[in-house]
Structure formats: structure tokens, C-alpha cells
Scaffold this active site. Structure first.
Site, mmCIF file in Angstrom:
data_model
loop_
_atom_site.group_PDB
_atom_site.id
_atom_site.type_symbol
_atom_site.label_atom_id
_atom_site.label_comp_id
_atom_site.label_asym_id
_atom_site.label_seq_id
_atom_site.Cartn_x
_atom_site.Cartn_y
_atom_site.Cartn_z
ATOM 1 N N GLY A 55 0.851 -1.189 0.000
ATOM 2 C CA GLY A 55 0.000 0.000 0.000
ATOM 3 C C GLY A 55 0.880 1.229 0.000
ATOM 4 O O GLY A 55 1.003 1.934 -0.998
ATOM 5 N N THR A 85 -10.836 3.465 -5.589
ATOM 6 C CA THR A 85 -11.987 4.355 -5.431
ATOM 7 C C THR A 85 -12.644 4.583 -6.787
ATOM 8 O O THR A 85 -11.953 4.893 -7.766
ATOM 9 C CB THR A 85 -11.533 5.702 -4.823
ATOM 10 O OG1 THR A 85 -10.991 5.441 -3.535
ATOM 11 C CG2 THR A 85 -12.679 6.685 -4.712
ATOM 12 N N ASP A 107 2.013 15.386 -6.153
ATOM 13 C CA ASP A 107 2.216 16.792 -5.790
ATOM 14 C C ASP A 107 0.946 17.604 -6.034
ATOM 15 O O ASP A 107 0.718 18.634 -5.409
ATOM 16 C CB ASP A 107 3.369 17.401 -6.594
ATOM 17 C CG ASP A 107 4.690 16.702 -6.307
ATOM 18 O OD1 ASP A 107 4.759 15.980 -5.292
ATOM 19 O OD2 ASP A 107 5.629 16.868 -7.095
ATOM 20 N N GLY A 166 -21.681 15.663 22.670
ATOM 21 C CA GLY A 166 -22.320 14.758 23.633
ATOM 22 C C GLY A 166 -23.155 13.706 22.931
ATOM 23 O O GLY A 166 -22.788 13.221 21.857
ATOM 24 N N GLU A 173 -3.802 8.229 -0.720
ATOM 25 C CA GLU A 173 -2.810 9.166 -1.300
ATOM 26 C C GLU A 173 -1.623 9.354 -0.353
ATOM 27 O O GLU A 173 -0.976 10.393 -0.347
ATOM 28 C CB GLU A 173 -3.444 10.520 -1.629
ATOM 29 C CG GLU A 173 -4.469 10.481 -2.747
ATOM 30 C CD GLU A 173 -3.864 10.242 -4.110
ATOM 31 O OE1 GLU A 173 -3.056 11.060 -4.550
ATOM 32 O OE2 GLU A 173 -4.201 9.227 -4.730
ATOM 33 N N GLY A 174 -1.345 8.341 0.459
ATOM 34 C CA GLY A 174 -0.220 8.376 1.400
ATOM 35 C C GLY A 174 -0.710 8.643 2.816
ATOM 36 O O GLY A 174 -1.339 9.663 3.075
ATOM 37 N N THR A 175 -0.389 7.718 3.722
ATOM 38 C CA THR A 175 -0.873 7.836 5.105
ATOM 39 C C THR A 175 -0.159 8.976 5.848
ATOM 40 O O THR A 175 0.823 9.536 5.370
ATOM 41 C CB THR A 175 -0.592 6.533 5.885
ATOM 42 O OG1 THR A 175 0.837 6.369 5.949
ATOM 43 C CG2 THR A 175 -1.226 5.317 5.243
HETATM 44 C C1 FAD Z 1 -11.453 3.604 1.255
HETATM 45 C C2 FAD Z 1 -10.126 3.488 0.577
HETATM 46 C C3 FAD Z 1 -9.972 3.996 -0.697
HETATM 47 C C4 FAD Z 1 -8.753 3.849 -1.361
HETATM 48 N N1 FAD Z 1 -8.633 4.309 -2.642
HETATM 49 C C5 FAD Z 1 -7.511 4.019 -3.352
HETATM 50 C C6 FAD Z 1 -7.435 4.311 -4.744
HETATM 51 O O1 FAD Z 1 -8.332 4.906 -5.335
HETATM 52 N N2 FAD Z 1 -6.315 3.919 -5.403
HETATM 53 C C7 FAD Z 1 -5.296 3.261 -4.803
HETATM 54 O O2 FAD Z 1 -4.324 2.927 -5.468
HETATM 55 N N3 FAD Z 1 -5.318 2.996 -3.468
HETATM 56 C C8 FAD Z 1 -6.404 3.356 -2.747
HETATM 57 N N4 FAD Z 1 -6.481 3.041 -1.409
HETATM 58 C C9 FAD Z 1 -5.348 2.390 -0.773
HETATM 59 C C10 FAD Z 1 -4.563 3.329 0.105
HETATM 60 O O3 FAD Z 1 -3.840 4.254 -0.664
HETATM 61 C C11 FAD Z 1 -3.667 2.492 1.015
HETATM 62 O O4 FAD Z 1 -4.532 1.831 1.934
HETATM 63 C C12 FAD Z 1 -2.651 3.306 1.758
HETATM 64 O O5 FAD Z 1 -1.680 3.765 0.870
HETATM 65 C C13 FAD Z 1 -1.970 2.518 2.883
HETATM 66 O O6 FAD Z 1 -1.518 1.300 2.416
HETATM 67 P P1 FAD Z 1 -1.849 -0.065 3.232
HETATM 68 O O7 FAD Z 1 -3.308 -0.051 3.526
HETATM 69 O O8 FAD Z 1 -1.315 -1.217 2.486
HETATM 70 O O9 FAD Z 1 -1.100 0.104 4.577
HETATM 71 P P2 FAD Z 1 0.454 -0.244 4.883
HETATM 72 O O10 FAD Z 1 1.328 0.364 3.850
HETATM 73 O O11 FAD Z 1 0.560 -1.703 5.112
HETATM 74 O O12 FAD Z 1 0.655 0.534 6.237
HETATM 75 C C14 FAD Z 1 0.071 0.098 7.463
HETATM 76 C C15 FAD Z 1 0.462 1.108 8.533
HETATM 77 O O13 FAD Z 1 1.903 1.193 8.640
HETATM 78 C C16 FAD Z 1 2.324 2.530 8.415
HETATM 79 N N5 FAD Z 1 3.596 2.541 7.682
HETATM 80 C C17 FAD Z 1 3.865 1.944 6.495
HETATM 81 N N6 FAD Z 1 5.142 2.191 6.112
HETATM 82 C C18 FAD Z 1 5.688 2.957 7.079
HETATM 83 C C19 FAD Z 1 6.977 3.541 7.285
HETATM 84 N N7 FAD Z 1 7.955 3.393 6.392
HETATM 85 N N8 FAD Z 1 7.180 4.269 8.416
HETATM 86 C C20 FAD Z 1 6.195 4.445 9.329
HETATM 87 N N9 FAD Z 1 4.955 3.903 9.189
HETATM 88 C C21 FAD Z 1 4.705 3.182 8.088
HETATM 89 C C22 FAD Z 1 1.222 3.173 7.605
HETATM 90 O O14 FAD Z 1 1.221 4.582 7.776
HETATM 91 C C23 FAD Z 1 -0.017 2.531 8.209
HETATM 92 O O15 FAD Z 1 -0.388 3.183 9.376
HETATM 93 C C24 FAD Z 1 -7.668 3.216 -0.716
HETATM 94 C C25 FAD Z 1 -7.822 2.754 0.588
HETATM 95 C C26 FAD Z 1 -9.013 2.855 1.236
HETATM 96 C C27 FAD Z 1 -9.162 2.323 2.630
#
Ligand code: FAD
Length: 410
Positions: free
Chosen positions: A148, A175, A261, A363, A387-389
């Protein structure tokens, strides 16, 4: 002196987007929160309206054209060098995203022909591709079952066979993946060349070999469909690749990453929109309860709920200003990766903080379904994920501030 007032032309388009949020989205907000996966038919009427807006040269509603380079208004000789302020496509897109998400985030993400894939196309398409794909509805498919956050780990492959690309792989959490007419798919053209070989491809939804394998049930943004897609020997024309097919190891990942960006400030603006919605609702509830919020009295001399409200409002303002800065930089052709990530990190966190605090301060009313507060609390979380956590944005900011590479700081 800094002038933070919006230009008149932007206020008009933001006001139009606000009307969409208020008059189309809010009345059906709860309906589609309860009817997950049901297509919001009310949005069909918007397609014609959006078409009208783009034909008239006005900015679109959701900001899908955000990345397109705008004509530099200050440059009379047509030079690429920006002169003065160019409050163009990105700023307009940002305000539109903000206002429509004030109405409803899930519905905003469901507006036909306004997907994140459209922003990717608008950012990098050639003029010919813009002719062909300018009016499609494009979702964005990066995420796969095996990754992800680490966008460089793409395993979906694209192999050139004559005048067609053949794509194979699985994309998850897309999405608008089941509703869009096209999907912008990230795939590698050469696994041995690493991230430089990752390219984006425009795949028609009805292309042979592309199937929607399932839809996700989610915490929030239930109006938005989130799909798993399978690509099995899926063939598309050779010129459906966005950007150059050449693998430039020097340039690395920059090509596809450039999209972020433009899209990250947009997602930040979505959080700013839902945050403002929650603050407005909360203000009403507090006033109804007799809590006076004063801007003349120090917060520590006010009711605890009023002091908390002022803190939330300041947090919201910081996120709003960071988002404006990131979009302004994009419009003025200034490199903004750092600022785009800063805006998304700040706004993503603010969105969840503000909406959940509003539930708390509201509340039992805040927790009930009598207002939309609890819904906004659920909806806002995604804006701190896709788009990046939050963590990834902080990592990018840290790398840029400290001058470290992705290998040096993981
Ligand atoms: C409702 C929804 C819509 C979405 N829409 C799209 C879409 O349109 N297109 C698309 O391509 N994707 C989409 N996504 C996917 C989304 O972009 C990913 O879920 C997101 O990038 C996180 O990836 P992951 O879920 O695999 O989590 P992971 O990458 O497995 O991460 C899990 C946790 O670990 C943390 N973490 C990971 N690496 C590090 C690091 N190096 N340092 C510190 N912390 C870290 C993360 O911040 C997170 O808290 C969607 C997701 C959801 C839930």
C-alpha cells in the site's frame, strides 16, 4: 504584505461548488451512508452541469483538472516562466474539493467524470491523450494486495506486444473502480529496472481481461465504491501509456510520483472541507447549549468547551493555509512535494481530530444519527490514509527537511 483573500473569480467557482455541497449532497448524505454500494443516481444530473462548466472554460467541480498546467496569466509573451501570481487550476480545484467535501466526502468521490485518475491524466497527458481521455471518468489504481504505502513495490506488469500493452495483476481499494469508465493503472514495464520502470496506463473499464472482483465494505465514505480489480491479459492500445514509455533510471520514480504533488493538496482540502462542516455544526450545538464562544476573551477565561472549540478552529486554519500554499506553489510552477506532504499530514490529522472532538463535545447528540457529526468522524479517517498515510507524509517531510534519500530514511 501577504494578502490571503481569494481572487474574485475563484470565489465564484468555490461558491458554485458550495451550492453543490449544500443543495445536492447534504440532503442525500445520510441516505447513501445507509445504502452502501448503491449508486447515487442524483449525481447523474451533475454530469451535464460539469460538462457545461468545462465547455465554458470554468473550472470543474471536484478538481479533477487540478494538475493541468494553466496558462500563465502574467506572461504576455507566452513564456513558460511564471510572472506574478497564477491562481489557476490547482487553486480552483482545491477550493472546489473543499466546498464539495463540506457537503459530503463520499459523494464528492462519486461525482461522475471527476476521479483521481482524471487528475493524473490532466497532470501528464499529451495533447492527443487529453483529446481522447479528457472527458472520461478515471479511477486511480496503484495499491495491490502485496503493498500500500510502498508505491515502488508495484508487481502488476505491462508488456508491449505489437501495438498493444498486455497488463496482468490485481489492484485493490480502487476508489470509483466499479463505476468509472476508465482506470489509470500503475504497472511495471520491466521488473529488473525497479521504480524507474513503473508507468501509468489508461485502461478502459470495459477492456477485455479487466474485471471487478469485489467491492469493499467500509467504516465511512460509504457512498463511494471501493473495488478490487483483476487484470488478466488485458490488452490496451500502445499509446494509452501516460508519459514516456522509456525507462529512465536517472529520473527514477519522478514521473508517476509527480501526480501526488497535485493530488495530495486536494485530499488535504477534502479534510479541510469536512473539518469546517463539523466546526459549523458544533458551533450551533454549543450556542444552543448556551456556550458563548468569544474572540475577545482569552480561551482560558472561557467555558472549557469554548476554549476547545477555539483550539480546533486554529488547527483547522493552519491546515487550510498549508493546503492553499501547496496549491499556490503548484500553480506557480514551484516544486511543492514537501509542502504537498505537509498539507496532507496536517489536514489529514486535523480532519480526524476535529470531527471526533466535535462528536465528543456534541455529547449524545454528537454520537447519535440525528446530526451528521458521527458520519463525518467516520468519513474523515480515509483522508489521513489514501494518497499516502499520515506516517508516510511525515516520512517524506522528514526526508526533505533533513536532505536524506528514501534509502537513508525508511
Ligand atoms: C477507502 C479506501 C480507498 C482507497 N482508494 C484508493 C485508490 O483509489 N487507489 C489506490 O491505489 N489505493 C487506494 N487506497 C489504498 C490506500 O492508498 C492504502 O490503503 C494506503 O496507501 C496505505 O496502504 P496499506 O493499507 O497497504 O497500509 P500499509 O502500507 O501496510 O501501512 C500500514 C500502517 O503502517 C504505516 N507505515 C507503512 N510504512 C511505514 C513507514 N515506512 N514508516 C512508518 N509507518 C509506516 C502506515 O502509515 C499505516 O499506518 C484506498 C484505501 C481505502 C481504505
Amino acid at each position: 504584505m501577504i494578502n490571503l483573500e481569494l481572487p474574485k473569480k475563484l470565489r465564484a467557482s468555490a461558491n458554485q461548488a458550495h451550492q453543490v455541497g449544500a443543495q445536492i449532497f447534504r440532503p442525500i448524505s445520510r441516505k447513501y451512508d445507509l445504502a452502501e454500494h448503491e449508486y447515487p443516481v442524483e449525481l447523474d444530473t451533475m454530469s451535464a452541469m460539469i460538462e457545461g462548466l468545462s465547455d465554458s472554460g470554468t473550472q470543474n467541480i471536484s478538481g479533477a483538472a487540478g494538475g493541468r498546467k494553466v496558462k500563465n496569466e502574467g506572461a504576455e509573451d507566452g513564456s513558460a516562466e511564471p510572472r506574478g501570481n497564477a491562481n489557476g487550476g490547482n487553486m480552483s480545484a482545491l477550493l472546489n474539493a473543499l466546498e464539495t467535501c463540506w457537503g459530503d466526502v463520499g459523494l464528492m468521490l462519486s461525482i461522475p467524470y471527476q476521479g483521481l485518475g482524471n487528475a493524473a491524466i490532466a497532470a501528464v497527458a499529451t495533447d492527443d491523450q487529453l483529446q481522447r481521455f479528457g472527458k472520461v471518468w478515471a479511477a486511480m489504481a496503484i495499491t495491490e494486495p502485496s503493498f500500500g504505502s510502498d508505491s515502488a513495490a508495484v508487481t502488476t506488469t505491462a508488456v508491449l506486444d505489437g501495438d498493444e500493452w498486455v497488463l496482468n495483476g490485481t489492484k485493490i481499494f480502487v476508489t470509483a473502480g466499479s463505476r468509472a469508465t476508465h482506470i489509470v493503472v500503475w504497472a511495471t514495464v520491466d521488473k529488473t529496472k525497479g521504480r524507474a520502470a513503473i508507468k501509468s496506463f489508461v485502461v478502459p473499464r470495459d477492456a477485455k481481461g479487466l474485471t471487478v472482483s469485489r467491492l469493499e465494505h467500509k467504516l465511512g465514505i460509504k457512498a463511494s465504491d471501493t473495488a478490487e480489480l483483476r487484470l488478466e491479459d488485458c490488452r490496451i492500445p500502445a499509446d494509452n501509456i501516460l508519459g514516456s514509455p522509456e525507462v529512465n533510471v536517472e529520473k527514477g520514480f519522478a514521473g508517476v510520483m509527480q501526480t501526488f504533488d497535485n493530488t495530495r493538496p486536494l485530499v488535504a482540502a477534502m479534510a479541510v472541507g469536512v473539518g469546517r462542516a463539523a466546526l459549523e455544526e458544533l458551533r450551533g450545538i454549543l450556542e444552543e447549549a448556551g456556550v458563548e464562544i468569544s474572540y475577545d476573551v482569552p480561551p482560558n477565561n472561557q467555558h472549557a468547551a469554548a476554549a476547545e472549540f477555539l483550539r480546533l478552529e486554529a488547527d483547522w486554519e493552519a491546515a487550510y493555509l498549508l493546503s492553499l500554499r501547496a496549491a499556490w506553489m503548484a500553480d506557480n510552477k514551484k516544486p511543492n512535494s514537501l509542502e504537498a506532504s505537509m498539507s496532507k499530514a496536517k489536514a489529514g490529522r486535523m480532519g480526524t481530530d476535529v470531527t471526533l472532538k466535535a462528536v465528543e463535545l456534541g455529547g449524545s447528540l454528537g454520537y447519535s444519527q440525528r446530526t451528521l457529526l458521527e458520519k463525518w468522524g467516520r468519513d474523515s479517517k480515509i483522508l489521513d490514509i489514501f494518497e499516502g498515510t499520515q506516517q508516510i507524509q511525515q516520512l517524506i517531510v522528514a526526508r526533505r527537511v533533513l536532505g536524506l534519500t528514501s534509502t537513508e530514511l525508511k
